[in-house]
Structures are given as C-alpha cells and as structure tokens.
Motif scaffolding. Structure first.
Motif, mmCIF file in Angstrom:
data_model
loop_
_atom_site.group_PDB
_atom_site.id
_atom_site.type_symbol
_atom_site.label_atom_id
_atom_site.label_comp_id
_atom_site.label_asym_id
_atom_site.label_seq_id
_atom_site.Cartn_x
_atom_site.Cartn_y
_atom_site.Cartn_z
ATOM 1 N N ASP A 169 17.442 30.305 33.023
ATOM 2 C CA ASP A 169 16.669 31.535 32.843
ATOM 3 C C ASP A 169 17.530 32.730 33.230
ATOM 4 O OD1 ASP A 169 16.718 31.645 35.635
ATOM 5 O OD2 ASP A 169 14.668 30.916 35.863
ATOM 6 N N GLU A 170 16.941 33.917 33.324
ATOM 7 C CA GLU A 170 17.716 35.129 33.596
ATOM 8 C C GLU A 170 18.417 35.087 34.946
ATOM 9 O OE1 GLU A 170 15.270 38.546 33.057
ATOM 10 O OE2 GLU A 170 15.050 38.242 30.891
ATOM 11 N N SER A 171 17.881 34.291 35.871
ATOM 12 C CA SER A 171 18.511 34.181 37.182
ATOM 13 C C SER A 171 19.551 33.068 37.226
ATOM 14 C CB SER A 171 17.443 33.917 38.253
ATOM 15 O OG SER A 171 16.872 32.621 38.085
ATOM 16 N N GLY A 172 19.693 32.349 36.105
ATOM 17 C CA GLY A 172 20.635 31.251 36.045
ATOM 18 C C GLY A 172 20.057 29.909 36.457
ATOM 19 N N THR A 173 18.756 29.866 36.720
ATOM 20 C CA THR A 173 18.100 28.621 37.126
ATOM 21 C C THR A 173 17.681 27.815 35.900
ATOM 22 O OG1 THR A 173 17.227 29.704 39.110
ATOM 23 C CG2 THR A 173 16.198 27.621 38.439
ATOM 24 N N TYR A 224 28.019 27.023 21.684
ATOM 25 C CA TYR A 224 26.767 26.285 21.597
ATOM 26 C C TYR A 224 26.135 25.927 22.948
ATOM 27 C CZ TYR A 224 28.021 25.718 16.693
ATOM 28 O OH TYR A 224 28.356 25.947 15.374
ATOM 29 N N THR A 225 26.816 26.224 24.048
ATOM 30 C CA THR A 225 26.265 25.938 25.375
ATOM 31 C C THR A 225 26.399 27.187 26.246
ATOM 32 O OG1 THR A 225 28.250 25.225 26.588
ATOM 33 C CG2 THR A 225 27.236 23.617 25.095
ATOM 34 N N TRP A 226 25.981 27.039 27.507
ATOM 35 C CA TRP A 226 26.055 28.140 28.475
ATOM 36 C C TRP A 226 27.274 28.003 29.382
ATOM 37 C CZ3 TRP A 226 22.599 32.154 28.283
ATOM 38 C CH2 TRP A 226 21.444 31.956 27.507
ATOM 39 N N MET A 227 28.228 27.162 29.013
ATOM 40 C CA MET A 227 29.369 26.903 29.882
ATOM 41 C C MET A 227 30.278 28.114 30.081
ATOM 42 S SD MET A 227 29.421 23.976 31.359
ATOM 43 C CE MET A 227 31.128 23.758 31.825
ATOM 44 N N CYS A 228 30.358 28.980 29.096
ATOM 45 C CA CYS A 228 31.278 30.120 29.184
ATOM 46 C C CYS A 228 30.548 31.435 29.430
ATOM 47 C CB CYS A 228 32.107 30.219 27.901
ATOM 48 S SG CYS A 228 32.988 28.694 27.502
ATOM 49 N N ASP A 229 29.251 31.355 29.679
ATOM 50 C CA ASP A 229 28.461 32.556 29.931
ATOM 51 C C ASP A 229 28.636 32.979 31.393
ATOM 52 O OD1 ASP A 229 25.775 33.906 30.854
ATOM 53 O OD2 ASP A 229 25.836 34.118 28.682
ATOM 54 N N PRO A 272 28.175 29.112 34.672
ATOM 55 C CA PRO A 272 28.280 28.066 33.648
ATOM 56 C C PRO A 272 27.190 27.002 33.789
ATOM 57 C CG PRO A 272 29.876 27.674 35.380
ATOM 58 C CD PRO A 272 29.217 28.978 35.710
ATOM 59 N N HIS A 273 26.631 26.606 32.631
ATOM 60 C CA HIS A 273 25.654 25.531 32.594
ATOM 61 C C HIS A 273 25.985 24.629 31.411
ATOM 62 C CE1 HIS A 273 22.723 26.363 35.733
ATOM 63 N NE2 HIS A 273 22.855 27.645 35.462
ATOM 64 N N ILE A 274 25.763 23.342 31.606
ATOM 65 C CA ILE A 274 26.101 22.353 30.584
ATOM 66 C C ILE A 274 25.128 22.358 29.417
ATOM 67 C CG2 ILE A 274 27.204 20.823 32.250
ATOM 68 C CD1 ILE A 274 24.635 19.151 32.283
ATOM 69 N N HIS A 275 23.997 23.035 29.555
ATOM 70 C CA HIS A 275 22.927 22.909 28.572
ATOM 71 C C HIS A 275 23.185 23.693 27.295
ATOM 72 C CE1 HIS A 275 21.077 22.342 32.635
ATOM 73 N NE2 HIS A 275 20.749 21.202 32.036
ATOM 74 N N LEU A 276 22.554 23.242 26.217
ATOM 75 C CA LEU A 276 22.647 23.931 24.940
ATOM 76 C C LEU A 276 21.950 25.283 25.010
ATOM 77 C CD1 LEU A 276 21.683 21.039 22.495
ATOM 78 C CD2 LEU A 276 23.989 21.900 22.931
ATOM 79 N N ASN A 277 22.513 26.271 24.321
ATOM 80 C CA ASN A 277 21.762 27.500 24.070
ATOM 81 C C ASN A 277 20.988 27.310 22.761
ATOM 82 O OD1 ASN A 277 23.667 27.896 21.996
ATOM 83 N ND2 ASN A 277 24.943 29.220 23.269
ATOM 84 N N GLU A 278 20.348 28.360 22.283
ATOM 85 C CA GLU A 278 19.517 28.200 21.081
ATOM 86 C C GLU A 278 20.353 27.850 19.852
ATOM 87 O OE1 GLU A 278 16.530 31.132 20.405
ATOM 88 O OE2 GLU A 278 15.980 31.258 22.511
ATOM 89 N N ALA A 279 21.562 28.405 19.774
ATOM 90 C CA ALA A 279 22.433 28.062 18.640
ATOM 91 C C ALA A 279 22.812 26.584 18.683
ATOM 92 C CB ALA A 279 23.691 28.933 18.661
#
Length: 322
Positions: free
Chosen positions: A39-43, A290-295, A300-307
């Motif tokens: 989410d917006e807080s990174g959780t 396609y993920t949140w790893m480089c955000d 960084p998060h391993i999960h997929l983003n919407e794309a």
C-alpha cells in the motif's frame, strides 16, 4: 390438484436447472493468488487486482457466468499449503489443500477452472534476513532444504487436487517468476558472494544462481502438474528470466506500459542504474516493470504490480483458450 402438482414440479425443475448451471473458478496459492501489493506506506496487503481477479473477470463473461472462489493466502509455501500452519492462513479443514479438496468434492460437475500457484515463497524465504527483509546473502542451506520440501510436496498437491476435482476439470499450474533478479542492481552483491565462497563473481553470476533455484522449483512443480494432466502457465518464460541481453534503460521499457503503470515505470527508471554494457538486461527490466522490486517509494517488494498481474493473467488465459 394435478395442475398444482405440475406447477410445483416445473418450478422444482427450473430451480434444479439453474443450480446445475452455476459454475465456479477456484483459485489457490500464495501472495500471487490474492493480489498482494504494497500500500502507500509500503505494507503488503491483499487486493482485488491480482491475476486471479482478472481471470475471473474474463470467465464471468462466459454464459452462464462463473463465480470466483478465492482460497489463496499470503505467506503460503508448499509445506503449509499441504499441512497448514502459515501465519494468518486459517482453514476449518486444517490446510488450504484440504479446504480445496472439500470444495471440489462438494461441487463436482460445477467447477469450470482451478488455478494454483505455489512455491515462490519456498524460494523467497531463503533471501530474507533476520528482520524479514530481502537480502543479497542467500541462505544456501535454506535453499537445499526447501528444494527437498518442494520435491516432497509437489506430487502430493497435484495428486490430491486431481483426485478431488475429477478428470474433466481444467487445472492450471502457474509457475513463479524471479523478483530476485533485481539484485543485479545492488552494488553489494559481488562482495557478498565473494566473501561467502572465497571467489570473485559478477552480478550476473548471483542472478543466475537465483534463477537456478527458481528453475529447480518450477521444474519440480511442472513435472508433478504434468503427471496429473494439469495445464502449465509458464510465467518464468513470459518474464524471460534467463535473458540477460542488454536492451536499454528502464525508461525505454516503460514506454510500452499504459496509464498508471507507465508513470510508475518512469519513477522506477529514475533510480535504476544502467548495466555497465550500456543497457539494463531484459530479465531485470521485466522484473522492474512488472513488480515492486525497483520502486523506491513502496518497495522493494517481490509482489506483482498491476501491469505484472495483467501479464500473468494473459499467460493463464492463453493456455486456457488453447
């Protein structure tokens, strides 16, 4: 009296017919199956924007419509999927697999599709430090242990799902992608590996090691799925995890994304460094896109983003159509 009896019989027949037409899409698995994103807080939090939600939306357009039943749970690995015990994953039947079996047996003849993705957390667990944060120091004892665990669990999962569903139900096994490829961008990777093995290695060597872990897990699951007549949706191939060909910086790759995802990719591009050869490898670029790893804000998060969810859904729908 006879007329009344006839009407009652007709209504009963209509109700029975309507009930018989009702079909289900059962989605099973881990974080991926329940659309976890930061989410917006990174959780990390479950969303309705996962690949299974997109597949369900497509199936809902098929007459007479398909109801989505989500039994997935964030944090599951192959062991907890079979035996239960993952934090926050509580099933009356004791485990996700047992809950799936109960649902499938109860709804024999009314299940349009089952998807299952599991095994990713068997990999990612070996790249976490004591605080649960991603680290480049891969725990190789953890890797060996989890590969053995997957080899033990995979046939059990496939066999029990097939037996519960019956021979005619389409079951799609979804393989995992490799978000750990983003370590290619971490300056400390070479130092960590050199210290651990008393050997000098490159970023690509380390990324290749994580790819080897992924290939072993995906391969074991794929063999088990094939043995029980599952269809396999190969996400690793779609993300081109083995392709280290430099293709330019991340901003160029983000141009193909639409709307919000394009803006998201542009933000990531500002912070991603280009490869020494002058371009980011394609597989790393895909992970960033396609993920949140480089955000840098939510990751960084391993999960997929919407794309990424759209890409995985597309792979599932392609094998479903075929």
């Amino acid at each position: 009296m006879c007329a009344t009896a006839a009407v009652v019989a007709l209504l009963a027949s209509a109700c029975s017919s309507e009930e018989a037409e009702k079909q289900y899409y059962l989605s099973l698995g881990d974080d991926l199956a329940v659309g976890v994103q930061p989410d917006e807080s990174g959780t990390p939090a479950e969303t309705d924007n996962g690949y299974t939600d997109l597949v369900a939306s497509t199936l809902a357009d098929e007459p007479p419509g398909v109801e989505h039943v989500k039994l997935g749970c964030a944090g599951e690995d192959t062991a907890t999927f079979v035996e239960g015990g993952a934090e926050g994953c509580d099933y009356e039947e004791g485990s996700q697999l047992a809950a799936a079996e109960a649902f499938l047996k109860e709804n024999r003849g009314r299940v349009r599709l089952v998807t299952v993705n599991i095994g990713g957390n068997n990999l990612f667990a070996c790249a976490l430090d004591e605080d649960g944060k991603l680290t480049t120091a891969i725990d190789r004892e953890c890797v060996a242990k989890n590969l053995e665990q997957v080899a033990k669990d995979a046939p059990v999962i496939a066999q029990r799902l097939r037996e519960a569903a019956g021979e005619d139900v389409e079951i799609i096994g979804v393989t995992s992608y490799n978000p750990l490829l983003a370590m290619y961008l971490a300056e400390e990777v070479t130092a960590v590996v050199a210290t651990e093995d008393d050997d000098e290695r490159t970023y690509q060597d380390t990324a290749n090691y994580t790819n080897g872990m992924l290939a072993a897990i995906n391969g074991t699951l794929t063999d088990a799925y094939n043995a029980e007549g599952f269809t396999v949706a190969n996400v690793a191939t779609r993300f081109e995890v083995e392709n280290f060909t430099p293709v330019g910086d991340l901003a160029e790759g983000a141009e193909d994304a639409e709307g919000e995802e394009a803006a998201e990719g542009d933000e990531q591009a500002e912070d991603a460094e280009e490869d020494e050869k002058g371009g980011l490898p394609l597989n790393v670029q895909n992970v960033c896109q396609y993920t949140w790893m480089c955000d840098t804000e939510r990751g960084p998060h391993i999960h997929l983003n919407e794309a990424g969810a759209k890409e995985v859904a597309a792979v599932v729908e392609e094998v479903l159509r075929n």
